[in-house]
Design a protein around this motif. Sequence first.
Motif, short mmCIF file in Angstrom:
data_model
loop_
_atom_site.label_atom_id
_atom_site.label_comp_id
_atom_site.label_asym_id
_atom_site.label_seq_id
_atom_site.Cartn_x
_atom_site.Cartn_y
_atom_site.Cartn_z
N HIS A 297 0.86 -1.18 0.00
CA HIS A 297 0.00 0.00 0.00
C HIS A 297 0.90 1.23 0.00
CE1 HIS A 297 1.08 -0.77 4.18
NE2 HIS A 297 0.81 0.48 4.46
N GLU A 298 0.34 2.36 -0.43
CA GLU A 298 1.11 3.59 -0.43
C GLU A 298 1.10 4.20 0.96
OE1 GLU A 298 -0.17 6.26 -3.47
OE2 GLU A 298 1.06 5.27 -5.01
N ARG A 299 2.28 4.66 1.41
CA ARG A 299 2.40 5.18 2.77
C ARG A 299 3.50 6.23 2.82
NH1 ARG A 299 0.34 2.05 6.93
NH2 ARG A 299 0.62 2.93 9.02
N GLU A 300 3.34 7.21 3.68
CA GLU A 300 4.39 8.20 3.89
C GLU A 300 5.46 7.62 4.80
OE1 GLU A 300 2.81 11.88 5.35
OE2 GLU A 300 2.23 12.55 3.33
N VAL A 301 6.68 7.52 4.31
CA VAL A 301 7.78 6.93 5.06
C VAL A 301 9.03 7.78 4.87
CG1 VAL A 301 6.90 4.56 4.93
CG2 VAL A 301 8.36 5.43 3.09
N THR B 272 6.26 9.34 -0.30
CA THR B 272 5.21 8.34 -0.42
C THR B 272 5.72 7.19 -1.28
OG1 THR B 272 3.47 10.01 -0.24
CG2 THR B 272 2.85 7.88 -1.17
N ARG B 273 5.69 5.98 -0.72
CA ARG B 273 6.21 4.82 -1.43
C ARG B 273 5.21 3.67 -1.33
NH1 ARG B 273 11.71 5.27 -2.55
NH2 ARG B 273 11.80 3.05 -3.00
N LEU B 274 5.35 2.74 -2.27
CA LEU B 274 4.56 1.51 -2.24
C LEU B 274 5.31 0.50 -1.39
CD1 LEU B 274 2.00 0.09 -3.37
CD2 LEU B 274 3.41 -0.76 -5.24
N ILE B 275 4.80 0.22 -0.21
CA ILE B 275 5.52 -0.64 0.74
C ILE B 275 4.53 -1.60 1.41
CG2 ILE B 275 7.35 1.02 1.23
CD1 ILE B 275 4.60 0.58 3.77
N ARG B 276 5.10 -2.56 2.14
CA ARG B 276 4.30 -3.39 3.03
C ARG B 276 5.17 -3.76 4.22
NH1 ARG B 276 4.50 -8.72 3.75
NH2 ARG B 276 6.13 -9.90 2.71
N TYR B 277 4.55 -4.30 5.26
CA TYR B 277 5.27 -4.70 6.47
C TYR B 277 5.32 -6.21 6.57
CZ TYR B 277 5.33 0.11 8.01
OH TYR B 277 5.57 1.45 8.09
N ARG B 278 6.51 -6.74 6.85
CA ARG B 278 6.67 -8.18 7.06
C ARG B 278 6.38 -8.56 8.50
NH1 ARG B 278 12.29 -10.26 4.58
NH2 ARG B 278 11.47 -12.23 5.42
#
Length: 311
Positions: A221-225, A249-255
């Motif tokens: 999902h897109e998130r401010e990081v 803003t990047r397309l990321i996910r959490y493991r």
Amino acid sequence: MTTAATAAEGIDSPYALSHLDALESEAVHIFREVAGEFERPVILFSGGKDSIVMLHLALKAFAPAPVPFTLLHVDTGHNFPEVLEYRDRTVAEHGLRLHVASVQEYIDAGKLRERPDGTRNPLQTVPLTEAIQQHRFDAVFGGGRRDEEKARAKERVFSLRDEFSAWDPRRQRPELWQLYNGRHAPGEHVRVFPLSNWTELDVWQYIAREKIELPAIYYAHEREVFARNGMWLTAGEWGGPKESEKVETRLIRYRTVGDMSCTGAVDSDATTLEAVIAEIAASRLTERGATRADDKMSEAAMEDRKREGYF
């Protein structure tokens, strides 16, 4: 036609368990063993994927009866909103009882002090150990797995903790033939790890097979990081970013999911279970090794915290 030889090897045998069935069976056995041996067990439940799978297994172990354990969450005050929303919704859906030990309340009362780096993960130990003592929990289920980190690889399924909740690797007990020793003196308790023999890939394959819902944070999902120490951290009121750290803003996910101040995201376009499983199967880094800053403080960071009473 299946021959005796192929059946003995587990090939095309109707009696052979898949590796997920075997892991599930072991975990269900552990839950039932604890229910029969201890008086006041509790499940550590944060809304993270491992605790979600652990609760799913507990529901299976005692169905159609309700789970005979309460839940406990140590809330750092820096948890991801999506995960807390999932936690509360799940507790309500299954009619469970949840105890919340708040790090923020300990800070406000002067019992704990904020760290200079802003991370609160190491601060969870005192609220956790005091909650265990206050409610007299004698068995505490955790979602730790041996593949996560080398200190956790040393720990048994039944891990004895002393009256201060401290862990001593030298007091580990043998567990031959799935025989678990839960003996403990007054004031001591046992940490129990039903997922100890699972891998991250096993967890995700089981989630896919059982169609278990997860917080959306685990999918791309897109998130401010912003970047810090080689990780993408979520911008928030916990203390990040600094003036020199650029938010994007990047397309990321959490493991893995923990305190926002020390849990990093990974660049990913895996928006489905199948894509996540393929991504994990190709990874050569453990989830904690890749995304947890609190484990990078020293070579023995996790073991030091476990000796003090940490998860």
